[in-house]
Design a protein around this motif. Structure first.
Motif, mmCIF file in Angstrom:
data_model
loop_
_atom_site.group_PDB
_atom_site.id
_atom_site.type_symbol
_atom_site.label_atom_id
_atom_site.label_comp_id
_atom_site.label_asym_id
_atom_site.label_seq_id
_atom_site.Cartn_x
_atom_site.Cartn_y
_atom_site.Cartn_z
ATOM 1 N N SER A 260 22.110 32.500 8.645
ATOM 2 C CA SER A 260 21.057 31.600 8.188
ATOM 3 C C SER A 260 20.523 30.769 9.350
ATOM 4 O O SER A 260 19.315 30.560 9.482
ATOM 5 C CB SER A 260 21.594 30.681 7.082
ATOM 6 O OG SER A 260 20.617 29.752 6.680
ATOM 7 N N GLY A 261 21.409 30.313 10.219
ATOM 8 C CA GLY A 261 20.975 29.579 11.399
ATOM 9 C C GLY A 261 20.164 30.445 12.333
ATOM 10 O O GLY A 261 19.185 29.978 12.943
ATOM 11 N N ALA A 262 20.538 31.724 12.449
ATOM 12 C CA ALA A 262 19.784 32.640 13.298
ATOM 13 C C ALA A 262 18.356 32.813 12.784
ATOM 14 O O ALA A 262 17.405 32.898 13.570
ATOM 15 C CB ALA A 262 20.492 33.996 13.361
ATOM 16 N N VAL A 263 18.209 32.838 11.468
ATOM 17 C CA VAL A 263 16.876 32.958 10.880
ATOM 18 C C VAL A 263 16.030 31.734 11.217
ATOM 19 O O VAL A 263 14.831 31.838 11.521
ATOM 20 C CB VAL A 263 16.977 33.157 9.348
ATOM 21 C CG1 VAL A 263 15.603 33.049 8.700
ATOM 22 C CG2 VAL A 263 17.601 34.507 9.043
ATOM 23 N N VAL A 264 16.640 30.553 11.189
ATOM 24 C CA VAL A 264 15.920 29.334 11.541
ATOM 25 C C VAL A 264 15.451 29.395 12.996
ATOM 26 O O VAL A 264 14.329 28.990 13.327
ATOM 27 C CB VAL A 264 16.798 28.090 11.305
ATOM 28 C CG1 VAL A 264 16.115 26.829 11.829
ATOM 29 C CG2 VAL A 264 17.107 27.947 9.821
ATOM 30 N N VAL A 265 16.288 29.918 13.870
ATOM 31 C CA VAL A 265 15.910 30.059 15.280
ATOM 32 C C VAL A 265 14.738 31.028 15.413
ATOM 33 O O VAL A 265 13.773 30.762 16.141
ATOM 34 C CB VAL A 265 17.115 30.548 16.114
ATOM 35 C CG1 VAL A 265 16.671 30.894 17.532
ATOM 36 C CG2 VAL A 265 18.200 29.486 16.142
ATOM 37 N N ILE A 266 14.812 32.156 14.716
ATOM 38 C CA ILE A 266 13.707 33.120 14.747
ATOM 39 C C ILE A 266 12.408 32.460 14.296
ATOM 40 O O ILE A 266 11.347 32.628 14.912
ATOM 41 C CB ILE A 266 14.037 34.336 13.854
ATOM 42 C CG1 ILE A 266 15.175 35.151 14.469
ATOM 43 C CG2 ILE A 266 12.799 35.216 13.649
ATOM 44 C CD1 ILE A 266 15.688 36.249 13.559
ATOM 45 N N SER A 267 12.506 31.687 13.224
ATOM 46 C CA SER A 267 11.324 31.010 12.700
ATOM 47 C C SER A 267 10.757 30.013 13.707
ATOM 48 O O SER A 267 9.549 29.985 13.962
ATOM 49 C CB SER A 267 11.675 30.299 11.391
ATOM 50 O OG SER A 267 10.580 29.575 10.895
ATOM 51 N N SER A 268 11.615 29.193 14.290
ATOM 52 C CA SER A 268 11.153 28.166 15.213
ATOM 53 C C SER A 268 10.507 28.769 16.450
ATOM 54 O O SER A 268 9.436 28.331 16.889
ATOM 55 C CB SER A 268 12.324 27.263 15.624
ATOM 56 O OG SER A 268 12.851 26.594 14.507
#
Length: 411
Positions: A260-268
């Motif tokens: 889930s944190g990796a997805v946030v990084v991808i988004s940012s």
């Protein structure tokens, strides 16, 4: 002979937009810092009950809905620059006042103005950009640039917040709050250095006699309100990332929560790199509506992919989550670009602030309900909850172009 160079001509509007951009980036750093630590500060340092904190935030959010349009109308009556400076100063003072809070009433007295003025500040900032430049493409470029530096600031601030969390000492929290209050002071000073908007501004004799007429004009514009309400549904993409995805991964899959944190990084990272190009897809009302429609489809696809990971683990399920993250990124980029394109191209120039207030109020309404929608849908229906949300995204995407065409005909 010594050549004498001509003095450099500096466009005051470009300089003003640059100052606004830097001010926003610095204040976003403080925002990222605060959003990372506020829950811990309230519960661990001030020793407030989590339920009380939740109630206070809900009350402040409701107050924000009530004041957003009137604040935009005040910007139309006086000046978006002046109102933005005032709102920033009040929020900065409220942030500093958290250092003096010692109980329930103090918490509420500080939290309500700090949180409630946030959406109004966003609306007034957009109105200020729209007042500084007349061309919609230039407006979208300026707004997109602000969002890029905002996300960079958030990321840096969140990193600093993690340092405060690791220290977990009262002094570290006090220093962080003081630093955040200082970022508001910087933003206010940078905004004060922006030239007073003149291009396209109504003459004094044409201005409304008070905030009421401007607000009533915007609220009575049913085609505009309808477009903003429908497009705001797509802002569920934010709660999808902050609430829906971590709940889903932790309770309904065998995947690590770090994904889930990796997805946030991808988004940012994706937003920082691609928001400006995405804005070019929403230069006109028609193209903005199409972009919003495709954004809804992309978000629906992301929901379907996440539904397919129910009970799953391993490489295949992780790949589906990453694919969903990419569709979510495309949807968020498209929604933000379309939201700006529609809200700016359909607003009436003499009531910029009030119209942007309507746009922000619509988004804020969805944001208040967003976490509860994902929590309830996923808890009650499991994978079917994702399909339900996908249907909601499609229900907003399909009618957006015809609604925008109708609104454009009424301008």
């Amino acid at each position: 002979m010594v050549a004498v160079s001509a003095p450099e001509v500096t466009d005051p509007v470009a300089v003003g937009l640059r100052r606004l951009l830097w001010g926003r980036g610095i204040s976003a750093l403080g925002d990222g810092l605060w959003f990372t630590i506020w829950a811990l500060y309230f519960t661990r340092i001030l020793h407030l009950a989590p339920a009380l904190v939740g109630v206070g935030m809900a009350v402040a959010g409701g107050a924000g809905l009530a004041v957003t349009v009137p604040l935009g109308a005040l910007a139309d009556r006086f000046s978006p620059r002046v109102i933005l400076i005032a709102l920033t100063a009040v929020r900065g003072a409220a942030m500093a006042a958290y250092l003096l809070v010692h109980g329930t009433w103090g918490f509420l007295v500080v939290t309500v103005p700090f949180v409630a003025l946030s959406n109004g500040g966003t609306a007034v900032r957009t109105a200020l950009v729209a007042a500084l430049v007349r061309d919609n493409e230039a407006r979208l470029a300026a707004l997109g640039g602000q969002r890029v530096v905002q996300h960079i600031g958030y990321a840096v601030g969140a990193g600093l917040g993690a340092v405060v969390q690791s220290a977990d000492r009262p002094g570290a929290y006090v220093l962080a709050i003081a630093a955040n209050a200082a970022t508001f002071a910087v933003l206010a000073a940078m905004t004060a250095a922006v030239p007073e908007p003149t291009a396209g501004a109504p003459r004094h004799s044409e201005r409304t006699a008070g905030p009421g007429p401007s607000a009533r004009t915007a609220l009575a514009d049913r085609p505009y309100v309808t477009v903003m309400a429908v497009s705001a549904v797509l802002s569920l993409c934010w709660a999808m990332l902050s609430t829906g995805l971590p709940l889903w991964i932790s309770h309904s899959t065998r995947l690590p929560l770090s994904l889930s944190g990796a997805v946030v990084v991808i988004s940012s990272v994706g937003i920082a790199l691609l928001q400006l190009p995405a804005n070019r897809l929403a230069r006109t009302t028609a193209s903005a509506a199409r972009t919003g429609s495709w954004a809804g489809v992309s978000l629906a696809v992301a929901c379907v992919l996440l539904a397919a990971t129910s009970g799953g683990g391993g490489l295949l399920a992780a790949t589906a989550v990453i694919a969903a993250a990419l569709f979510h990124l495309a949807g968020e980029l498209g929604y933000v670009a379309a939201g700006w394109g529609l809200s700016v191209s359909l607003m009436r120039e003499e009531a910029k602030g009030a119209y942007q207030g309507v746009s922000e109020a619509a988004t804020a309404t969805v944001q208040i309900a967003g976490p509860a929608i994902f929590t309830a849908a996923l808890a009650a229906f499991g994978a079917g909850g994702w399909l339900l949300v996908a249907a909601v995204f499609l229900a907003a995407a399909v009618p957006l172009p015809p609604l925008a065409r109708h609104a454009l005909r009424t301008r």
